[in-house]
Enzyme design. Structure first.
Site, short mmCIF file in Angstrom:
data_model
loop_
_atom_site.label_atom_id
_atom_site.label_comp_id
_atom_site.label_asym_id
_atom_site.label_seq_id
_atom_site.Cartn_x
_atom_site.Cartn_y
_atom_site.Cartn_z
N THR A 1 14.66 -11.32 -0.21
CA THR A 1 14.97 -12.47 -0.88
C THR A 1 14.58 -12.52 -2.35
OG1 THR A 1 13.61 -13.82 -0.22
CG2 THR A 1 15.24 -13.75 1.23
N ASP B 1 -0.97 -5.43 -16.13
CA ASP B 1 -1.22 -6.39 -14.93
C ASP B 1 -2.44 -7.03 -15.12
OD1 ASP B 1 -2.11 -7.23 -12.54
OD2 ASP B 1 -0.29 -6.12 -11.69
N ASP C 1 -5.29 -6.93 -12.27
CA ASP C 1 -5.61 -5.62 -12.30
C ASP C 1 -6.72 -5.45 -13.36
OD1 ASP C 1 -4.60 -4.62 -9.84
OD2 ASP C 1 -2.86 -3.54 -10.91
N1 URA Z 1 2.09 -10.00 -14.18
C1 URA Z 1 1.38 -9.39 -14.76
O1 URA Z 1 0.18 -9.33 -14.48
N2 URA Z 1 1.84 -8.64 -16.24
C2 URA Z 1 3.07 -8.71 -16.39
O2 URA Z 1 3.37 -8.01 -17.31
C3 URA Z 1 4.06 -9.55 -15.59
C4 URA Z 1 3.73 -10.24 -14.58
#
Ligand code: URA
Length: 208
Positions: free
Chosen positions: A107, A199, A202
């Protein structure tokens, strides 16, 4: 319509430049997220209500003020966790409440998997913390939950926003102020902000 506040502060711009750099290591990255969290919260809290108090100084009585409202911090898991420490340095009495959401693959809607909010609200102002306001799905769902909980005043504090995520939050919750370090160009097909910083989870937790 929602008020959007990209920070005008040179320190924020300087720190964000280092944060974005692909060569910035996780330790430095975490430090910058913490510092930016504090700087942006300083800007986001200029309108908090105060109550007057008398304080005894060594020389007499000073007419002072203290925060009149209980503040809740709501980090969006997991990348929002890195913003908490910086905000807590400024507001050590803030309560931190965790709400866990994941995106259903079919979804594409956010699904709640962790929520231990008590029945009655214990705070009157909430700061929703997430470094990246990308699609806005988690931010909208988190504000939905906080409003159902009974919180009247909610602000979003993040580092980088995409126009798509800002618009989604503005449409769903026009009363929520959005405080960011920068507004970027667009989202790519995988939902990453461009140019962004990659990210944010990360890069903080060394899992890239
Ligand atoms: N979440 C992230 O960590 N980076 C992005 O660019 C978008 C969502």
């Amino acid at each position: 319509m929602t008020n959007i506040y990209p920070s005008p502060h040179p320190l924020v711009a300087h720190k964000l430049s280092i944060l974005r750099d692909v060569n910035t290591e996780p330790k430095k990255f975490r430090q910058l997220v913490r510092e930016l969290g504090a700087l942006l919260t300083y800007e986001a809290t200029t309108d908090l209500q105060m109550s007057p108090i008398d304080v005894q100084t060594p020389m007499g009585t000073a007419k002072c003020h203290e925060l009149a409202m209980k503040i809740g911090l709501i980090p969006i898991l997991r990348a929002g966790l890195g913003l908490v420490e910086g905000v807590w340095e400024l507001i050590p009495t803030a309560e931190v409440w965790h709400i866990g959401l994941y995106r259903d693959e079919k979804t594409l809607q956010p699904v709640e998997y962790y929520n231990k909010l008590p029945v009655e609200p214990t705070v009157s102002v909430c700061l929703v913390l997430d470094p990246m306001l990308a699609t806005g799905g988690s931010a909208v769902a988190t504000v939905d939950i906080l409003k159902r909980w009974g919180v009247k005043r909610i602000k979003f504090v993040g580092l980088i926003g995409a126009p798509e995520g800002i618009k989604a939050l503005q449409i769903a919750h026009p009363d929520v102020d959005i405080h960011l370090a920068a507004v970027d160009d667009h989202l790519n097909e995988k939902g990453y902000i461009v140019p962004g910083l990659g990210d944010a989870g990360d890069r903080q937790f060394g899992t890239a």
